[in-house]
Design a protein around this motif. Structure first.
Motif, PDB file in Angstrom:
ATOM      1  N   ASN A  50       0.819  -1.213   0.000  1.00  0.00           N
ATOM      2  CA  ASN A  50       0.000   0.000   0.000  1.00  0.00           C
ATOM      3  C   ASN A  50       0.851   1.261   0.000  1.00  0.00           C
ATOM      4  O   ASN A  50       0.447   2.281  -0.558  1.00  0.00           O
ATOM      5  CB  ASN A  50      -0.945  -0.017   1.203  1.00  0.00           C
ATOM      6  CG  ASN A  50      -2.168  -0.869   0.954  1.00  0.00           C
ATOM      7  OD1 ASN A  50      -3.185  -0.387   0.462  1.00  0.00           O
ATOM      8  ND2 ASN A  50      -2.081  -2.166   1.245  1.00  0.00           N
ATOM      9  N   ALA A  51       2.037   1.204   0.593  1.00  0.00           N
ATOM     10  CA  ALA A  51       2.910   2.375   0.628  1.00  0.00           C
ATOM     11  C   ALA A  51       3.571   2.643  -0.716  1.00  0.00           C
ATOM     12  O   ALA A  51       4.013   3.763  -0.973  1.00  0.00           O
ATOM     13  CB  ALA A  51       3.985   2.187   1.697  1.00  0.00           C
ATOM     14  N   THR A  52       3.652   1.645  -1.580  1.00  0.00           N
ATOM     15  CA  THR A  52       4.355   1.812  -2.860  1.00  0.00           C
ATOM     16  C   THR A  52       3.398   1.886  -4.047  1.00  0.00           C
ATOM     17  O   THR A  52       3.818   1.724  -5.189  1.00  0.00           O
ATOM     18  CB  THR A  52       5.360   0.660  -3.081  1.00  0.00           C
ATOM     19  OG1 THR A  52       4.663  -0.604  -3.023  1.00  0.00           O
ATOM     20  CG2 THR A  52       6.443   0.667  -2.014  1.00  0.00           C
ATOM     21  N   ARG A  53       2.136   2.123  -3.796  1.00  0.00           N
ATOM     22  CA  ARG A  53       1.179   2.274  -4.899  1.00  0.00           C
ATOM     23  C   ARG A  53       1.557   3.480  -5.750  1.00  0.00           C
ATOM     24  O   ARG A  53       1.945   4.522  -5.233  1.00  0.00           O
ATOM     25  CB  ARG A  53      -0.246   2.463  -4.365  1.00  0.00           C
ATOM     26  CG  ARG A  53      -0.852   1.215  -3.745  1.00  0.00           C
ATOM     27  CD  ARG A  53      -2.273   1.493  -3.299  1.00  0.00           C
ATOM     28  NE  ARG A  53      -2.870   0.373  -2.596  1.00  0.00           N
ATOM     29  CZ  ARG A  53      -3.542  -0.602  -3.181  1.00  0.00           C
ATOM     30  NH1 ARG A  53      -3.713  -0.586  -4.487  1.00  0.00           N
ATOM     31  NH2 ARG A  53      -4.067  -1.584  -2.461  1.00  0.00           N
ATOM     32  N   GLU A  54       1.428   3.320  -7.069  1.00  0.00           N
ATOM     33  CA  GLU A  54       1.740   4.400  -8.004  1.00  0.00           C
ATOM     34  C   GLU A  54       0.461   4.837  -8.703  1.00  0.00           C
ATOM     35  O   GLU A  54      -0.269   4.001  -9.241  1.00  0.00           O
ATOM     36  CB  GLU A  54       2.767   3.925  -9.037  1.00  0.00           C
ATOM     37  CG  GLU A  54       4.092   3.482  -8.421  1.00  0.00           C
ATOM     38  CD  GLU A  54       5.048   2.931  -9.462  1.00  0.00           C
ATOM     39  OE1 GLU A  54       4.742   3.038 -10.667  1.00  0.00           O
ATOM     40  OE2 GLU A  54       6.098   2.405  -9.065  1.00  0.00           O
ATOM     41  N   GLU A  55       0.207   6.144  -8.703  1.00  0.00           N
ATOM     42  CA  GLU A  55      -1.018   6.645  -9.318  1.00  0.00           C
ATOM     43  C   GLU A  55      -1.062   6.321 -10.810  1.00  0.00           C
ATOM     44  O   GLU A  55      -2.138   6.098 -11.373  1.00  0.00           O
ATOM     45  CB  GLU A  55      -1.121   8.161  -9.104  1.00  0.00           C
ATOM     46  CG  GLU A  55      -1.388   8.551  -7.655  1.00  0.00           C
ATOM     47  CD  GLU A  55      -1.611  10.039  -7.501  1.00  0.00           C
ATOM     48  OE1 GLU A  55      -1.715  10.727  -8.539  1.00  0.00           O
ATOM     49  OE2 GLU A  55      -1.683  10.518  -6.358  1.00  0.00           O
ATOM     50  N   ALA A  56       0.101   6.311 -11.451  1.00  0.00           N
ATOM     51  CA  ALA A  56       0.139   6.052 -12.899  1.00  0.00           C
ATOM     52  C   ALA A  56      -0.222   4.610 -13.228  1.00  0.00           C
ATOM     53  O   ALA A  56      -0.676   4.319 -14.342  1.00  0.00           O
ATOM     54  CB  ALA A  56       1.519   6.381 -13.451  1.00  0.00           C
ATOM     55  N   HIS A  57      -0.007   3.704 -12.271  1.00  0.00           N
ATOM     56  CA  HIS A  57      -0.272   2.280 -12.511  1.00  0.00           C
ATOM     57  C   HIS A  57      -1.016   1.699 -11.307  1.00  0.00           C
ATOM     58  O   HIS A  57      -0.426   1.011 -10.473  1.00  0.00           O
ATOM     59  CB  HIS A  57       1.032   1.517 -12.760  1.00  0.00           C
ATOM     60  CG  HIS A  57       1.863   2.070 -13.862  1.00  0.00           C
ATOM     61  ND1 HIS A  57       1.487   1.990 -15.185  1.00  0.00           N
ATOM     62  CD2 HIS A  57       3.042   2.745 -13.844  1.00  0.00           C
ATOM     63  CE1 HIS A  57       2.404   2.568 -15.936  1.00  0.00           C
ATOM     64  NE2 HIS A  57       3.356   3.037 -15.158  1.00  0.00           N
ATOM     65  N   PRO A  58      -2.303   1.966 -11.189  1.00  0.00           N
ATOM     66  CA  PRO A  58      -3.062   1.466 -10.032  1.00  0.00           C
ATOM     67  C   PRO A  58      -3.149  -0.056 -10.029  1.00  0.00           C
ATOM     68  O   PRO A  58      -3.138  -0.687 -11.085  1.00  0.00           O
ATOM     69  CB  PRO A  58      -4.441   2.100 -10.227  1.00  0.00           C
ATOM     70  CG  PRO A  58      -4.541   2.355 -11.695  1.00  0.00           C
ATOM     71  CD  PRO A  58      -3.152   2.699 -12.143  1.00  0.00           C
ATOM     72  N   TYR A  59      -3.208  -0.628  -8.843  1.00  0.00           N
ATOM     73  CA  TYR A  59      -3.361  -2.087  -8.761  1.00  0.00           C
ATOM     74  C   TYR A  59      -4.283  -2.470  -7.616  1.00  0.00           C
ATOM     75  O   TYR A  59      -4.439  -1.742  -6.639  1.00  0.00           O
ATOM     76  CB  TYR A  59      -2.015  -2.804  -8.636  1.00  0.00           C
ATOM     77  CG  TYR A  59      -1.116  -2.372  -7.501  1.00  0.00           C
ATOM     78  CD1 TYR A  59      -1.326  -2.779  -6.183  1.00  0.00           C
ATOM     79  CD2 TYR A  59       0.004  -1.587  -7.768  1.00  0.00           C
ATOM     80  CE1 TYR A  59      -0.462  -2.407  -5.175  1.00  0.00           C
ATOM     81  CE2 TYR A  59       0.880  -1.210  -6.755  1.00  0.00           C
ATOM     82  CZ  TYR A  59       0.645  -1.621  -5.465  1.00  0.00           C
ATOM     83  OH  TYR A  59       1.508  -1.249  -4.448  1.00  0.00           O
ATOM     84  N   ASP A  60      -4.909  -3.625  -7.800  1.00  0.00           N
ATOM     85  CA  ASP A  60      -5.716  -4.244  -6.758  1.00  0.00           C
ATOM     86  C   ASP A  60      -4.874  -5.291  -6.050  1.00  0.00           C
ATOM     87  O   ASP A  60      -4.063  -5.983  -6.690  1.00  0.00           O
ATOM     88  CB  ASP A  60      -6.953  -4.929  -7.350  1.00  0.00           C
ATOM     89  CG  ASP A  60      -7.944  -3.944  -7.957  1.00  0.00           C
ATOM     90  OD1 ASP A  60      -8.065  -2.833  -7.421  1.00  0.00           O
ATOM     91  OD2 ASP A  60      -8.586  -4.294  -8.974  1.00  0.00           O
ATOM     92  N   VAL A  61      -5.066  -5.430  -4.760  1.00  0.00           N
ATOM     93  CA  VAL A  61      -4.380  -6.462  -3.982  1.00  0.00           C
ATOM     94  C   VAL A  61      -5.363  -7.590  -3.692  1.00  0.00           C
ATOM     95  O   VAL A  61      -6.458  -7.351  -3.171  1.00  0.00           O
ATOM     96  CB  VAL A  61      -3.817  -5.898  -2.665  1.00  0.00           C
ATOM     97  CG1 VAL A  61      -3.206  -7.020  -1.820  1.00  0.00           C
ATOM     98  CG2 VAL A  61      -2.776  -4.817  -2.952  1.00  0.00           C
ATOM     99  N   MET A  62      -4.971  -8.799  -4.043  1.00  0.00           N
ATOM    100  CA  MET A  62      -5.783  -9.994  -3.792  1.00  0.00           C
ATOM    101  C   MET A  62      -4.994 -10.932  -2.882  1.00  0.00           C
ATOM    102  O   MET A  62      -3.865 -11.301  -3.203  1.00  0.00           O
ATOM    103  CB  MET A  62      -6.109 -10.706  -5.114  1.00  0.00           C
ATOM    104  CG  MET A  62      -6.882 -12.007  -4.936  1.00  0.00           C
ATOM    105  SD  MET A  62      -7.078 -12.923  -6.499  1.00  0.00           S
ATOM    106  CE  MET A  62      -8.117 -11.809  -7.430  1.00  0.00           C
TER     107      MET A  62
END
Length: 320
Positions: A50-62
């Motif tokens: 969650n701390a390394t999320r990038e706005e340019a490349h959003p991702y979901d965590v499963m």
């Protein structure tokens, strides 16, 4: 008999999956012995993602939980409620790492699928560096976000491709610094004495192509792939809790796909103990509007839900 109208009928849009799905498999059957620190390790994994999320490349965590104890499941539920986990799957039996792969990779909706064991720390820049290798190199199958000295056996297609390129693309030598090699070695239980003896004798295979540097190889503790590729090769046979990963290597290598590592160590395998220095990875909480914050206060939320229920009953259950 249906009474009234389902409120969902009046919702015009639904959330769309992110372009990247990060999948994590976890199994902590009890909090003692080998697993004494495993829950704290898992918390670092989730927080670092969650701390390394990038706005340019959003991702979901499963997260796929392979029948962990109640303490672990409670934590995962809490993390899900906080928005740190977008998809949470609980299994009432341990179906093994490959069984979890089959489930998660089949369900993932992102263009790219990332896999992580439940003991991997993610560092800033891991996603961008991984994506750049997919963009720079042709027909990439797997990218692990750290240099890793693995077996050459399952990267024959990568070596074949590299040897067909011009001079300067493939280099063989000792390129990885000691700290990078030792960070991973100690995490998997290698003694420092053995690691120092092996260090100068092992070879690194470095690729330079279209301005990007990568190393040959990839690992199963963390990797990134394309959904269209992974869904061509699953399901894999799942017979033991922690066996069967090589089927993925064989499949990708057989399809002529490249297996690569990033130039820098952007993920770290922690194992079952906390790292000596735990980084500050907690993300800044997202601010809600004042109205939403008020609406989610426990007493206000309870009152509003009660009022909603009374209105529904008034219109649909008390009609004479």
């Amino acid at each position: 008999m249906r009474v009234g109208h389902n409120p969902a009928r009046f919702v015009e849009k639904v959330a769309q999956p992110a372009e990247i799905t990060v999948t994590v498999v976890n199994c902590i059957p009890f909090i003692s012995g080998y697993y004494e620190q495993s829950l704290d390790v898992l918390k670092i994994v989730v927080d670092s993602l969650n701390a390394t999320r990038e706005e340019a490349h959003p991702y979901d965590v499963m997260v796929f939980d392979n029948h962990s104890c109640s303490e672990v499941r409670e934590y995962l539920k809490e993390a899900s409620d906080q928005g740190k986990i977008q998809y949470l799957i609980f299994s009432d039996t341990n179906i093994g790492k490959i069984g979890a792969w089959n489930t998660m990779f089949g369900a993932a909706q992102g263009k790219y699928v990332v896999f992580s064991d439940g003991d991997i720390l993610f560092r800033p820049g891991w996603l961008q560096a991984s994506l750049e290798l997919f963009e720079a190199f042709p027909n990439v199958g797997m990218v692990t976000a750290r240099p890793y000295r693995g077996s050459e056996k399952y990267s024959e297609a990568t070596f074949d491709w590299a040897r067909k390129q011009g001079a300067g693309v493939l280099e063989t030598g000792t390129f990885l610094d000691w700290e990078t090699v030792w960070e991973h070695g100690r995490s998997i239980g290698v003694s420092e004495e053995q690691a120092r003896a092996d260090y100068p004798n092992m070879r690194d295979y470095r690729l330079t192509y279209h301005g990007k540097t990568a190393y040959i190889g990839a690992s199963h503790f963390q990797f990134m792939t394309r959904r269209e590729l992974i869904q061509k090769v699953i399901p894999f046979p799942s017979e033991q809790p922690m066996r069967g990963e090589r089927a993925l290597d064989v499949a990708f290598d057989g399809m002529g796909c490249l297996r690569l590592n990033t130039e820098k160590a952007l993920v770290m395998h922690m194992g079952n103990t906390l790292p000596q220095t735990v980084p500050a990875v907690a993300p800044a909480p997202k601010k809600r509007s004042l109205l939403k914050r008020l609406a989610w206060l426990p007493l206000v939320r309870k009152a509003l839900l009660w009022l909603n229920n009374q209105i529904f009953r008034l219109y649909f259950f008390n009609v004479e």
